[in-house]
Design a protein around this motif. Structure first.
Motif, PDB file in Angstrom:
ATOM      1  N   LEU A  63       0.852  -1.259   0.026  1.00 20.94           N
ATOM      2  CA  LEU A  63       0.126   0.255  -0.034  1.00 20.94           C
ATOM      3  C   LEU A  63       0.883   1.103  -0.210  1.00 20.94           C
ATOM      4  N   GLY A  64       1.262   1.819  -1.220  1.00 20.55           N
ATOM      5  CA  GLY A  64       2.141   3.042  -1.117  1.00 20.55           C
ATOM      6  C   GLY A  64       1.892   3.656  -2.539  1.00 20.55           C
ATOM      7  N   VAL A  65       2.655   3.173  -3.868  1.00 19.47           N
ATOM      8  CA  VAL A  65       2.446   3.923  -4.810  1.00 19.47           C
ATOM      9  C   VAL A  65       0.943   3.955  -5.423  1.00 19.47           C
ATOM     10  N   ILE A  66       0.302   2.837  -5.255  1.00 17.23           N
ATOM     11  CA  ILE A  66      -1.218   2.774  -5.644  1.00 17.23           C
ATOM     12  C   ILE A  66      -2.145   3.960  -5.154  1.00 17.23           C
ATOM     13  N   LEU A  67      -1.876   4.425  -3.768  1.00 18.83           N
ATOM     14  CA  LEU A  67      -2.651   5.499  -3.262  1.00 18.83           C
ATOM     15  C   LEU A  67      -2.047   6.737  -4.002  1.00 18.83           C
ATOM     16  N   LEU A  68      -1.050   6.745  -4.592  1.00 16.49           N
ATOM     17  CA  LEU A  68      -0.869   8.231  -5.258  1.00 16.49           C
ATOM     18  C   LEU A  68      -1.544   8.339  -6.644  1.00 16.49           C
ATOM     19  N   PHE A  69      -1.765   6.911  -7.195  1.00 16.93           N
ATOM     20  CA  PHE A  69      -2.064   6.975  -8.683  1.00 16.93           C
ATOM     21  C   PHE A  69      -3.499   6.546  -8.823  1.00 16.93           C
ATOM     22  N   ALA A  70      -4.138   5.735  -8.030  1.00 19.32           N
ATOM     23  CA  ALA A  70      -5.371   5.012  -8.218  1.00 19.32           C
ATOM     24  C   ALA A  70      -6.547   5.725  -7.937  1.00 19.32           C
ATOM     25  N   GLU A  71      -7.581   5.560  -8.509  1.00 17.86           N
ATOM     26  CA  GLU A  71      -8.879   6.029  -7.882  1.00 17.86           C
ATOM     27  C   GLU A  71      -9.743   4.667  -7.257  1.00 17.86           C
ATOM     28  N   ALA A  72     -10.843   5.000  -6.921  1.00 19.60           N
ATOM     29  CA  ALA A  72     -11.589   3.674  -6.336  1.00 19.60           C
ATOM     30  C   ALA A  72     -11.774   2.695  -7.319  1.00 19.60           C
ATOM     31  N   ASP A  73     -12.120   2.959  -8.765  1.00 21.41           N
ATOM     32  CA  ASP A  73     -12.379   1.830  -9.604  1.00 21.41           C
ATOM     33  C   ASP A  73     -11.145   1.002 -10.008  1.00 21.41           C
ATOM     34  N   ARG A  74      -9.869   1.677  -9.507  1.00 20.73           N
ATOM     35  CA  ARG A  74      -8.649   0.743  -9.848  1.00 20.73           C
ATOM     36  C   ARG A  74      -8.074   0.151  -8.516  1.00 20.73           C
ATOM     37  N   ALA A  75      -8.787   0.077  -7.601  1.00 20.43           N
ATOM     38  CA  ALA A  75      -8.164  -0.090  -6.292  1.00 20.43           C
ATOM     39  C   ALA A  75      -7.633  -1.277  -6.300  1.00 20.43           C
ATOM     40  N   THR A  76      -6.516  -1.664  -5.601  1.00 18.54           N
ATOM     41  CA  THR A  76      -6.061  -3.016  -5.421  1.00 18.54           C
ATOM     42  C   THR A  76      -6.677  -3.606  -4.002  1.00 18.54           C
ATOM     43  N   LEU A  77      -6.348  -4.698  -3.438  1.00 25.19           N
ATOM     44  CA  LEU A  77      -6.946  -5.131  -2.233  1.00 25.19           C
ATOM     45  C   LEU A  77      -6.382  -4.510  -0.975  1.00 25.19           C
ATOM     46  N   PRO A  78      -5.302  -4.079  -0.904  1.00 25.96           N
ATOM     47  CA  PRO A  78      -4.883  -3.155   0.291  1.00 25.96           C
ATOM     48  C   PRO A  78      -5.454  -1.991   0.419  1.00 25.96           C
ATOM     49  N   MET A  79      -5.538  -1.170  -0.828  1.00 27.16           N
ATOM     50  CA  MET A  79      -6.260   0.133  -1.062  1.00 27.16           C
ATOM     51  C   MET A  79      -7.727  -0.041  -0.584  1.00 27.16           C
ATOM     52  N   GLN A  80      -8.542  -1.155  -1.020  1.00 24.86           N
ATOM     53  CA  GLN A  80      -9.693  -1.626  -0.793  1.00 24.86           C
ATOM     54  C   GLN A  80     -10.097  -1.644   0.695  1.00 24.86           C
ATOM     55  N   LEU A  81      -8.984  -2.148   1.387  1.00 23.66           N
ATOM     56  CA  LEU A  81      -9.037  -2.684   2.907  1.00 23.66           C
ATOM     57  C   LEU A  81      -9.060  -1.353   3.425  1.00 23.66           C
ATOM     58  N   TYR A  82      -8.194  -0.390   3.222  1.00 23.41           N
ATOM     59  CA  TYR A  82      -7.981   0.848   3.812  1.00 23.41           C
ATOM     60  C   TYR A  82      -9.174   1.560   3.728  1.00 23.41           C
ATOM     61  N   ARG A  83      -9.842   1.513   2.557  1.00 20.02           N
ATOM     62  CA  ARG A  83     -11.146   2.290   2.274  1.00 20.02           C
ATOM     63  C   ARG A  83     -12.139   1.666   3.254  1.00 20.02           C
ATOM     64  N   LEU A  84     -12.333   0.413   3.307  1.00 16.70           N
ATOM     65  CA  LEU A  84     -13.209  -0.132   4.350  1.00 16.70           C
ATOM     66  C   LEU A  84     -12.744   0.210   5.770  1.00 16.70           C
ATOM     67  N   MET A  85     -11.512   0.245   6.153  1.00 17.53           N
ATOM     68  CA  MET A  85     -11.388   0.714   7.559  1.00 17.53           C
ATOM     69  C   MET A  85     -11.875   2.235   7.870  1.00 17.53           C
ATOM     70  N   GLN A  86     -11.394   3.137   6.792  1.00 18.99           N
ATOM     71  CA  GLN A  86     -11.878   4.518   6.907  1.00 18.99           C
ATOM     72  C   GLN A  86     -13.438   4.572   6.881  1.00 18.99           C
TER      73      GLN A  86
END
Length: 519
Positions: free
Chosen positions: A461-484
């Motif tokens: 969970l690093g570079v993907i947070l700089l580049f991606a939006e919700a429709d291109r989220a990886t699993l760690p990014m999606q997990l972080y969104r659920l936690m938020q």
């Protein structure tokens, strides 16, 4: 020059150019965008101080706790010891957010510790802030430090131990004359390695930082990048982060001291007798370390299992994206490591040393610094969001390359030394030699390197947070969104899915490497 050697050097040149562009091209783009360090705010310099402080405390505690745990493991033989040592390596390949959720299950507001404190009438503990970040880093790095220091105990020559026994050395004598010299050699390197890892730990600070007073430089880069849209300040912070990582990396390469123990004949260590009190102390240390490391993982499984089957489609789609990124990064890393390792053996000493250093340069790199530079390079040409997954794959491959190279290069040197002349005399060259001679003897380190790369990339969970939006989220990014979003049940299920995916990838590649591998 043979055709195979020329092809190897040509491919190595391509890989070297890619490494230069990834590590130094991105840094150059950051330096050009940065308007000096005068634009940094007081809060940014506070983030620098916090970054160094938390990394220092995390490394100090990790190594200080690892020394007695490693000593206890070195002194004791018991059923399941090998399995425990293997399981202690799990946190290093554990996705950071999964580790955070496991610690929250133990130390969080509704965790086991606070529930126990409430039963005896005591107030809750707060895991957020400096102590939470340090706790997570110790959980993550204590096993790594323990494994490094345990290897140090294994390097003490058996002849020295036998001599100490024959001279009637007490445990304190052995500590002073045998173990302390070894620790002077091993512990500083372990400290600086953990310090460097904690400098570039982004997800821990993101999840447990707890406000402006607990912000790291990488978290400040992310905030300037995503929320303030201040590219100049993000670039200046990226330069500061690079300077911190480079300084720690260079120091880590030079800090080890010679122990003065000399070599031995590789004989097994003699059985040593210790007082019964030492037995109980060692047992308690091993049990506490095992509980600290394994209870959070057990809680992740227990809390996530009921919700695994009912996860929304967005989580499964994110898991597929993460799998694609992890497999792509694994293929790139192993291929590039093989090319670089062959080229290093084929080049003269000066060229080989330079290429090896270039392959290891990513140890001092920060994913957020590289990501910031790549975003600045790509933005005038294309929409960075369209390239989010490809860029994440390339960065993950580059960051894992030093580990793969350090695993593959010694095995390739050994294969060349033991089988090289025979293969040449039989006329084996090029791909035939690679397939019949080299790869069978590299299967173990290749499998381990591929498993490590796949697991680390799956949980990144690093570079993907700089580049991606919700429709291109990886699993760690999606997990972080659920936690938020405080969707704790779905977050627990997603965390278990991420944990199982990472461990399954590591197990599959590592098992492939160990199955019928040549000795």
């Amino acid at each position: 020059m043979t055709r195979a050697r020329a092809l190897t050097l040509a491919l190595a040149g391509v890989v070297a150019l890619w490494l230069l562009a990834l590590n130094f091209g991105a840094l150059g783009a950051v330096a050009l965008r940065a308007e000096g360090l005068t634009g940094l705010r007081a809060a940014d310099w506070a983030a620098v101080r916090f970054t160094v402080l938390q990394a220092f405390l995390s490394a100090l505690l990790s190594v200080a706790l690892a020394i007695p745990v490693a000593r206890a493991l070195a002194r004791r033989q018991f059923a399941g010891r090998g399995l425990l040592i293997t399981l202690m390596g799990a946190p290093f390949i554990l996705p950071t957010l999964v580790a955070v959720l496991g610690l929250l299950a133990v130390f969080g507001r509704s965790g086991l510790v606070n529930e126990a404190l409430a039963l005896v009438g005591l107030g809750p503990v707060n895991i957020y802030g400096l102590h939470g970040v340090v706790l997570a880093h110790v959980f993550y790095n204590l096993p790594l430090a323990t494994r490094i220091i345990l290897q140090g105990w294994a390097t003490i020559p058996a002849e020295r131990v036998r001599l100490a026994v024959s001279l009637g050395f007490t445990p304190s004598d052995r500590l002073r004359h045998l173990e302390a010299p070894m620790l002077r050699e091993v512990a500083p390197g372990a400290f600086l390695l953990v310090f460097l890892i904690c400098l570039t730990s982004f997800a821990v600070a993101l999840a447990l930082g707890g406000g402006p007073r607990a912000t790291t430089v990488e978290l400040a880069i992310y905030q300037a990048f995503r929320f303030d849209y201040d590219m100049g300040r993000a670039a200046a912070l990226a330069l500061v982060q690079f300077a911190l990582c480079l300084g720690a990396g260079l120091l880590a390469l030079r800090v080890a001291l010679p122990s003065g123990l000399g070599g031995g004949l590789d004989r097994p260590l003699p059985r040593l007798e210790y007082r019964r009190g030492a037995l109980w102390g060692d047992s308690a240390l091993i049990a506490c370390a095992a509980l600290f490391l394994l209870v959070p993982l057990a809680l992740i499984v227990a809390r996530g299992a009921p919700y695994l089957a009912s996860l929304p489609a967005s989580v499964w789609q994110a898991a597929l994206r993460s799998l694609w990124v992890a497999l792509g990064a694994t293929a790139l890393t192993t291929a590039f490591a093989l090319v670089l390792a062959h080229a290093i053996l084929a080049l003269p000493r000066a060229g080989a040393l330079g290429l090896e250093w270039l392959g290891l340069a990513a140890l001092a790199a920060s994913p957020l610094v590289i990501g910031t530079g790549l975003f600045l390079i790509i933005r005038p040409i294309a929409d960075p969001r369209d390239l989010a997954l490809a860029v994440t794959m390339l960065v993950n491959a580059g960051l894992a390359l030093p580990f793969a190279l350090r695993l593959i290069l010694p095995a390739l040197r050994d294969a060349a030394a033991t089988q090289g002349r025979l293969a040449t005399s039989l006329g084996l060259h090029g791909f035939a030699r690679l397939r019949l001679v080299t790869l069978p003897r590299l299967r173990r380190p290749l499998g381990f390197a591929a498993g490590l790369t796949a697991a680390l990339s799956m949980g990144d969970l690093g570079v993907i947070l700089l580049f991606a939006e919700a429709d291109r989220a990886t699993l760690p990014m999606q997990l972080y969104r659920l936690m938020q979003a405080y969707r704790q049940d779905e977050a627990a299920g997603a965390a278990l899915l991420l944990l199982l995916s990472s461990l399954a990838l590591f197990w599959a590649f590592d098992r492939w490497g160990r199955a019928d591998a040549a000795a």
